[in-house]
Motif scaffolding. Sequence first.
Motif, short mmCIF file in Angstrom:
data_model
loop_
_atom_site.label_atom_id
_atom_site.label_comp_id
_atom_site.label_asym_id
_atom_site.label_seq_id
_atom_site.Cartn_x
_atom_site.Cartn_y
_atom_site.Cartn_z
N ALA A 1 36.89 -2.54 -21.44
CA ALA A 1 37.94 -3.14 -20.62
C ALA A 1 37.86 -2.61 -19.18
CB ALA A 1 39.31 -2.86 -21.22
N HIS A 2 37.59 -1.32 -19.05
CA HIS A 2 37.47 -0.71 -17.73
C HIS A 2 36.28 -1.29 -16.98
CE1 HIS A 2 37.94 2.23 -14.58
NE2 HIS A 2 36.75 2.76 -14.80
N ARG A 3 35.17 -1.48 -17.70
CA ARG A 3 33.97 -2.05 -17.09
C ARG A 3 34.22 -3.50 -16.66
NH1 ARG A 3 30.32 -2.40 -21.43
NH2 ARG A 3 30.67 -4.62 -21.61
N GLU A 4 34.91 -4.24 -17.49
CA GLU A 4 35.21 -5.64 -17.15
C GLU A 4 36.11 -5.71 -15.92
OE1 GLU A 4 36.79 -7.12 -20.78
OE2 GLU A 4 34.82 -7.38 -21.72
N ARG A 5 37.07 -4.80 -15.82
CA ARG A 5 37.94 -4.77 -14.63
C ARG A 5 37.13 -4.42 -13.39
NH1 ARG A 5 43.34 -3.36 -13.11
NH2 ARG A 5 43.42 -3.82 -10.87
N ALA A 6 36.24 -3.43 -13.52
CA ALA A 6 35.38 -3.04 -12.40
C ALA A 6 34.53 -4.23 -11.95
CB ALA A 6 34.50 -1.86 -12.79
N ALA A 7 33.98 -4.97 -12.90
CA ALA A 7 33.16 -6.13 -12.57
C ALA A 7 33.98 -7.17 -11.82
CB ALA A 7 32.56 -6.73 -13.83
N ARG A 8 35.20 -7.47 -12.32
CA ARG A 8 36.04 -8.48 -11.66
C ARG A 8 36.36 -8.08 -10.23
NH1 ARG A 8 38.86 -8.31 -16.57
NH2 ARG A 8 40.58 -7.16 -15.59
N GLU A 9 36.72 -6.82 -10.03
CA GLU A 9 37.11 -6.36 -8.69
C GLU A 9 35.90 -6.39 -7.75
OE1 GLU A 9 40.06 -5.94 -7.65
OE2 GLU A 9 41.14 -5.93 -9.55
N LEU A 10 34.73 -5.97 -8.24
CA LEU A 10 33.55 -5.95 -7.39
C LEU A 10 33.12 -7.38 -7.04
CD1 LEU A 10 31.30 -4.53 -5.91
CD2 LEU A 10 30.08 -4.26 -8.08
N ILE A 11 33.21 -8.28 -7.99
CA ILE A 11 32.84 -9.67 -7.73
C ILE A 11 33.78 -10.29 -6.68
CG2 ILE A 11 32.76 -11.99 -8.77
CD1 ILE A 11 31.85 -10.44 -11.39
N ARG A 12 35.07 -10.04 -6.80
CA ARG A 12 36.04 -10.55 -5.80
C ARG A 12 35.72 -9.98 -4.42
NH1 ARG A 12 41.90 -9.24 -7.57
NH2 ARG A 12 42.33 -10.29 -5.60
N PHE A 13 35.46 -8.68 -4.38
CA PHE A 13 35.16 -8.00 -3.12
C PHE A 13 33.89 -8.57 -2.48
CE2 PHE A 13 32.89 -4.47 -1.01
CZ PHE A 13 33.82 -4.10 -0.05
N ALA A 14 32.86 -8.72 -3.31
CA ALA A 14 31.59 -9.22 -2.80
C ALA A 14 31.70 -10.68 -2.36
CB ALA A 14 30.50 -9.08 -3.88
N ALA A 15 32.43 -11.48 -3.11
CA ALA A 15 32.59 -12.88 -2.75
C ALA A 15 33.26 -13.03 -1.40
CB ALA A 15 33.40 -13.61 -3.82
N ALA A 16 34.27 -12.20 -1.17
CA ALA A 16 34.94 -12.23 0.14
C ALA A 16 33.97 -11.84 1.25
CB ALA A 16 36.14 -11.30 0.12
N GLY A 17 33.12 -10.87 0.97
CA GLY A 17 32.14 -10.44 1.98
C GLY A 17 31.12 -11.50 2.29
N PHE A 18 30.64 -12.20 1.29
CA PHE A 18 29.64 -13.25 1.52
C PHE A 18 30.27 -14.45 2.22
CE2 PHE A 18 27.09 -11.12 -1.83
CZ PHE A 18 25.85 -11.15 -1.20
N LYS A 19 31.53 -14.72 1.96
CA LYS A 19 32.16 -15.92 2.51
C LYS A 19 32.74 -15.72 3.92
CE LYS A 19 33.50 -17.82 -1.99
NZ LYS A 19 34.64 -18.08 -2.93
#
Length: 206
Positions: free
Chosen positions: A187-205
């Motif tokens: 669950a912790h890993r899945e949360r980390a993945a979600r947060e990193l994906i959101r962060f990275a998506a904002a950076g790319f966009k």
Amino acid sequence: MSSTAHFSTKDRILGAAEELFAQFGFTGTSLRQVTSRADVNIAAVNYHFGSKENLVNEVFRRRMDEMTAQRLSALKAALAERPGELEPILAAFVEPALALAQDRNGGGAFVRVIARAYAEKNDSLRKFLSDHYGHVLREFAKAIATAVPGLSKEELYWRLDFLAGSLTYAMADFGLIKRPAGVTEQAHRERAARELIRFAAAGFKS
């Protein structure tokens, strides 16, 4: 020598090398230490790997071949099922790496080996990784470019490099956010993945 014994000896050497490289680095680890940890003789290392340089390379190959296959499979599915969307592409890059970091069978040691690769100047290792896994970054860069067409190639590769660095940091679990009591590692890993994906998506966009 049976095929089972053949595999077992090679696997023991790789496991011992991974642990020692994580602890002492590549230059700080001798083949004598590896043979002692693996309980084999130097002839076994020479037979399976030929040299310390090849042993280092194979420690990476053992983990990264599987992770690469998972990434490319997930990327193919993302492009087929959700074309033009950035977040599934990023998930295909991020999630297999975080799963590897949580692997109880030496995943944590391998993350430290990756950190050593960043810290130590090892041109032959960098060439090996570029030759064997550089195509993965190119595939993801191509996919991201279709989802964020306004980025120049230079901007795209800068941001992909930042994502790779952030992912390595997240894999190492050095950050401020620790797994709360009562929360499973998955669950912790899945949360980390979600947060990193959101962060990275904002950076790319942006």
